[in-house]
Write a protein that holds these residues in place. Structure first.
Motif, PDB file in Angstrom:
ATOM      1  N   GLY A  34       9.096  -8.731   1.988  1.00  9.22           N
ATOM      2  CA  GLY A  34       7.974  -9.568   1.182  1.00  9.22           C
ATOM      3  C   GLY A  34       7.329  -8.740   0.324  1.00  9.22           C
ATOM      4  N   GLU A  35       7.904  -7.760  -0.189  1.00 10.03           N
ATOM      5  CA  GLU A  35       7.255  -6.976  -1.147  1.00 10.03           C
ATOM      6  C   GLU A  35       5.877  -6.660  -1.021  1.00 10.03           C
ATOM      7  OE1 GLU A  35       8.498  -8.906  -4.797  1.00 10.03           O
ATOM      8  OE2 GLU A  35      10.601  -8.318  -4.565  1.00 10.03           O
ATOM      9  N   ALA A  36       5.346  -6.081   0.362  1.00  7.24           N
ATOM     10  CA  ALA A  36       4.045  -6.043   0.471  1.00  7.24           C
ATOM     11  C   ALA A  36       3.826  -4.481   0.988  1.00  7.24           C
ATOM     12  CB  ALA A  36       3.563  -7.063   1.652  1.00  7.24           C
ATOM     13  N   PRO A  37       2.698  -3.856   0.673  1.00  2.00           N
ATOM     14  CA  PRO A  37       2.320  -2.712   1.080  1.00  2.00           C
ATOM     15  C   PRO A  37       2.220  -2.647   2.515  1.00  2.00           C
ATOM     16  CG  PRO A  37       0.570  -3.622  -0.373  1.00  2.00           C
ATOM     17  CD  PRO A  37       1.721  -4.733  -0.132  1.00  2.00           C
ATOM     18  N   TRP A  38       2.619  -1.623   3.212  1.00  2.00           N
ATOM     19  CA  TRP A  38       2.675  -1.406   4.682  1.00  2.00           C
ATOM     20  C   TRP A  38       1.295  -1.822   5.405  1.00  2.00           C
ATOM     21  CZ3 TRP A  38       5.450  -1.437   8.854  1.00  2.00           C
ATOM     22  CH2 TRP A  38       4.822  -0.835   9.853  1.00  2.00           C
ATOM     23  N   GLY A  39       0.199  -1.398   4.785  1.00  2.00           N
ATOM     24  CA  GLY A  39      -1.053  -1.526   5.192  1.00  2.00           C
ATOM     25  C   GLY A  39      -1.705  -2.959   5.247  1.00  2.00           C
ATOM     26  N   SER A  40      -0.910  -3.718   4.410  1.00  2.00           N
ATOM     27  CA  SER A  40      -1.186  -5.384   4.472  1.00  2.00           C
ATOM     28  C   SER A  40      -0.791  -5.970   5.527  1.00  2.00           C
ATOM     29  CB  SER A  40      -0.415  -5.852   3.042  1.00  2.00           C
ATOM     30  OG  SER A  40       0.839  -5.963   2.967  1.00  2.00           O
ATOM     31  N   LEU A  41       0.213  -5.501   6.103  1.00  2.00           N
ATOM     32  CA  LEU A  41       0.763  -6.226   7.451  1.00  2.00           C
ATOM     33  C   LEU A  41      -0.270  -6.320   8.488  1.00  2.00           C
ATOM     34  CD1 LEU A  41       4.313  -6.506   8.842  1.00  2.00           C
ATOM     35  CD2 LEU A  41       2.273  -5.740  10.508  1.00  2.00           C
ATOM     36  N   TYR A  42      -1.149  -5.076   8.763  1.00  2.00           N
ATOM     37  CA  TYR A  42      -2.081  -5.057   9.654  1.00  2.00           C
ATOM     38  C   TYR A  42      -3.387  -5.642   9.299  1.00  2.00           C
ATOM     39  CZ  TYR A  42       1.101  -2.897  12.972  1.00  2.00           C
ATOM     40  OH  TYR A  42       2.247  -2.746  13.856  1.00  2.00           O
TER      41      TYR A  42
END
Length: 191
Positions: A34-42
């Motif tokens: 998703g080309e997203a930073p890890w922290g964005s998931l939570y």
């Protein structure tokens, strides 16, 4: 972090679940895809993978419902042709993807229906929405209410079963045969 990031996480999850299942998909894979930073998931899914999974199922279910509408609207009211076209689209998607492009809802449902109530519920809601969409189209074609609901259950069950068989066998025969039989069954039910 924007809602675009959230959408990318949902779409990456749906794609990965479709290809490799819920249990076989890791959160790091999802954020990378998703080309997203890890922290964005939570940030977007504080309930972790289970919340993300349930929301990805709902998101994916809505996208497939739009595809269903496009196929059925494109057939100018010819429900039988629409059924055949929908099965054929799945044949082509399976072959093109090397047998990886199955139904993301069924894949998650088969894995989690006995282990996660939120995921089971999300899958059940999507399947109900699909059945209702099929029944609505059948009623519009003149099939009586009760018969339309029963026939919608049959159409969806046959489709999902044929998709599982074809994906497992690496052979689209089950989809092709079932699509033909379902189309003829629908034709016989139309006034």
């Amino acid at each position: 972090m924007t809602s675009d990031t959230r959408t990318r996480l949902l779409e990456a999850s749906a794609q990965l679940f479709r290809e490799q299942g819920y249990a076989g998909t890791g959160l790091k894979q999802i954020t990378a895809a998703g080309e997203a930073p890890w922290g964005s998931l939570y940030h977007f899914f504080p309930g972790g993978k289970e919340q993300l999974g349930a929301e990805a199922v709902a998101h994916s279910g809505g996208r497939y419902l739009k595809l269903f509408d496009i196929v059925f609207d494109g057939a100018d009211g010819d429900f039988v042709r629409s059924v055949r076209d929908f099965f054929q689209l799945s044949v082509e998607a399976l072959e093109r993807s090397g047998w990886a492009d199955g139904c993301p809802i069924a894949t998650v449902a088969l894995e989690t229906a006995s282990t996660s109530e939120p995921l089971r519920h999300a899958c059940a809601e999507v399947f109900v929405s699909w059945q209702e969409a099929i029944a609505r189209r059948l009623r519009a074609a003149g099939v009586p209410d009760g018969r339309a609901a029963d026939l919608a259950t049959y159409v969806l069950s046959a489709f999902e079963g044929a998709l599982v068989l074809s994906r497992t066998a690496h052979d689209t025969r089950a989809l092709k045969v079932t699509g033909g039989i379902v189309a003829e069954t629908v034709r016989a039910a139309l006034p």
